[in-house]
Design a protein around this motif. Structure first.
Motif, PDB file in Angstrom:
ATOM      1  N   SER A   1       0.827  -1.203   0.000  1.00 57.44           N
ATOM      2  CA  SER A   1       0.000   0.000   0.000  1.00 57.44           C
ATOM      3  C   SER A   1       0.861   1.253   0.000  1.00 57.44           C
ATOM      4  N   ASP A   2       1.911   1.220   0.817  1.00 56.84           N
ATOM      5  CA  ASP A   2       2.817   2.376   0.863  1.00 56.84           C
ATOM      6  C   ASP A   2       3.490   2.586  -0.486  1.00 56.84           C
ATOM      7  N   ALA A   3       3.830   1.474  -1.142  1.00 57.26           N
ATOM      8  CA  ALA A   3       4.504   1.567  -2.437  1.00 57.26           C
ATOM      9  C   ALA A   3       3.612   2.229  -3.474  1.00 57.26           C
ATOM     10  N   GLU A   4       2.296   1.932  -3.388  1.00 59.79           N
ATOM     11  CA  GLU A   4       1.364   2.554  -4.329  1.00 59.79           C
ATOM     12  C   GLU A   4       1.337   4.061  -4.148  1.00 59.79           C
ATOM     13  N   ASP A   5       1.396   4.494  -2.880  1.00 62.30           N
ATOM     14  CA  ASP A   5       1.416   5.938  -2.618  1.00 62.30           C
ATOM     15  C   ASP A   5       2.742   6.560  -3.049  1.00 62.30           C
ATOM     16  N   GLU A   6       3.830   5.870  -2.720  1.00 59.28           N
ATOM     17  CA  GLU A   6       5.142   6.410  -3.050  1.00 59.28           C
ATOM     18  C   GLU A   6       5.394   6.419  -4.552  1.00 59.28           C
ATOM     19  N   ALA A   7       4.742   5.479  -5.259  1.00 62.20           N
ATOM     20  CA  ALA A   7       4.956   5.404  -6.705  1.00 62.20           C
ATOM     21  C   ALA A   7       4.502   6.663  -7.418  1.00 62.20           C
ATOM     22  N   LYS A   8       3.573   7.383  -6.793  1.00 63.18           N
ATOM     23  CA  LYS A   8       3.085   8.615  -7.419  1.00 63.18           C
ATOM     24  C   LYS A   8       4.190   9.641  -7.579  1.00 63.18           C
TER      25      LYS A   8
END
Length: 435
Positions: A187-194
């Protein structure tokens, strides 16, 4: 006659070898390559260990190092959590000795440190020649921003299985290991990917000769659903260009998809959008009447005058006067006037530090002999074309720190001397080591 050598040093003529023997040579070459790449990583790690952080200042992060940030004597955290810091500007002498850019040198040192300190099991596989260095470096790079605990988990999960894996399998295994260790990480990766979302225009061509040839690449990274929808729109528009009355109906699907991007851009929202063209184009006035003649677009390459006319049609162009490249006027101030700055950037197309290719229009203009204000006793005329050289921000800081010194020679080349006395000459044809 083609002659190769085996590990024993015996010369072998390979022109008439049978398949079995030739395949043996192929296997031998792979072993030698693994040994060579292992040596480079060993040297990189040893260089970093010989130049540890001084602890006298805060450390610059990898991102700050990459864009030239940090202070003049700021220790550099070029590797991940758990790996040691290195002294400021330790990478420059190492990279120069290898004949590579500073950025490439930093990457090699960082990968070596990460493998040695954060992935010891994988490092042992590299040492035993069971895993090629490039595979191990890929793991180190993908885990560089993760914690030491995550790096150790990936190391344990992959070390015994990655010897025969390709890049895709390694990447998938790393992703699975990260998700297994910390499900919330997904989930954090999805946010950081932005943070990586963006649109990037690259002026490089797939032309067989390696020239620009008027073709560029637009790369879009964004939300999967939105990017997919845009791709579908491009495909639908490309299909419309297949109609009989389209001037592009004889072109291939991929070419029509590229054309579709322009159609969508000019018809966006039902209104024509007139493009803004910004580029530096050099044209000889005597060639203006010849449509087959070529000009030169800075940062891009040669282009025919007919292509340049197509680009400029309907846009506003600023015609600059011819600049006298022999002009040597000096001024009694730190910042050069516009004509002088332009002259230096036209004279030197990129940063003049050894093996650096940073475009000069993105560089600082450095006073080769440091500038001393007049009210502090400095001589007049310090700011002149012969005393200015374009340096990217990192190498400007490196020179200002007095670790490296350079001079501009009468033939327009530059001679640099590093902190260990090694010298390099930077010319318009490239960098040459004098050692």
């Amino acid at each position: 006659m083609l002659v190769e050598t085996m590990n024993g040093g015996m010369g072998i003529q390979v022109d008439d070898l049978d398949d079995d023997f030739l395949l043996s040579l192929v296997s031998d070459a792979e072993v030698q390559d693994r040994q060579a790449q292992r040596r480079k990583l060993r040297y990189a790690v040893q260089w970093a260990h010989r130049h540890p952080a001084t602890g006298e200042s805060d450390a610059a992060t990898w991102a700050e190092v990459g864009r030239g940030g940090g202070g003049l004597d700021c220790d550099e955290a070029i590797a991940g959590d758990g790996a040691p810091l290195v002294a400021a500007f330790a990478a420059e002498p190492f990279a120069a000795a290898m004949g590579i850019s500073t950025a490439a040198g930093i990457a090699l040192i960082a990968d070596g440190l990460n493998l040695h300190h954060r992935h010891p099991r994988i490092w042992a596989k590299v040492e035993a020649l069971e895993v090629p260095a490039w595979r191990a470096r890929r793991v180190a790079q993908m885990c560089a921003s993760q914690s030491a605990a995550v790096a150790a988990h990936v190391d344990a999960a992959l070390a015994d299985r990655m010897g025969a894996w390709g890049v895709t399998t390694i990447e998938n295994a790393i992703a699975a290991a990260l998700a297994d260790l910390d499900p919330e990480n997904v989930s954090d990766a999805e946010d950081e990917a932005k943070a990586a979302w963006g649109v990037h225009l690259t002026h490089r061509s797939p032309h067989a000769l390696g020239v620009w040839a008027g073709t560029s690449t637009l790369e879009i990274t964004g939300d999967t659903a939105e990017v997919t929808a845009l791709h579908d729109l491009i495909c639908a528009t490309a299909h419309q260009l297949l109609t009989d009355d389209s001037p592009f109906n004889q072109e291939s699907l991929e070419v029509r998809k590229a054309r579709a991007v322009g159609v969508i851009a000019t018809q966006s929202g039902g209104h024509g959008v007139k493009p803004v063209t910004r580029m530096y184009v050099h044209i000889d006035v005597d060639d203006l009447a010849d449509p087959t003649a070529t000009g030169w677009a800075e940062r891009l390459g040669p282009a025919t005058l007919s292509k340049i006319r197509d680009w400029l049609a309907g846009t506003r162009a600023t015609i600059l006067p011819v600049l006298d490249m022999r002009r040597t006027d000096a001024v009694d101030r730190h910042d050069p006037p516009a004509w002088m700055a332009e002259q230096v950037r036209l004279r030197d197309a990129h940063c003049v530090f050894p093996w650096c290719q940073k475009d000069s229009r993105g560089c600082d203009l450095d006073h080769i002999e440091p500038y001393i204000p007049l009210d502090e006793g400095g001589p007049p005329g310090q700011t002149n074309p012969r005393n200015l050289g374009p340096l990217c921000r990192r190498h400007h800081r490196c020179k200002t720190s007095r670790r490296w010194h350079y001079r501009r020679n009468t033939d327009g080349t530059y001679t640099w001397t590093g902190p260990h006395g090694r010298t390099y000459t930077v010319t318009s044809r490239g960098t040459f080591s004098e050692n």
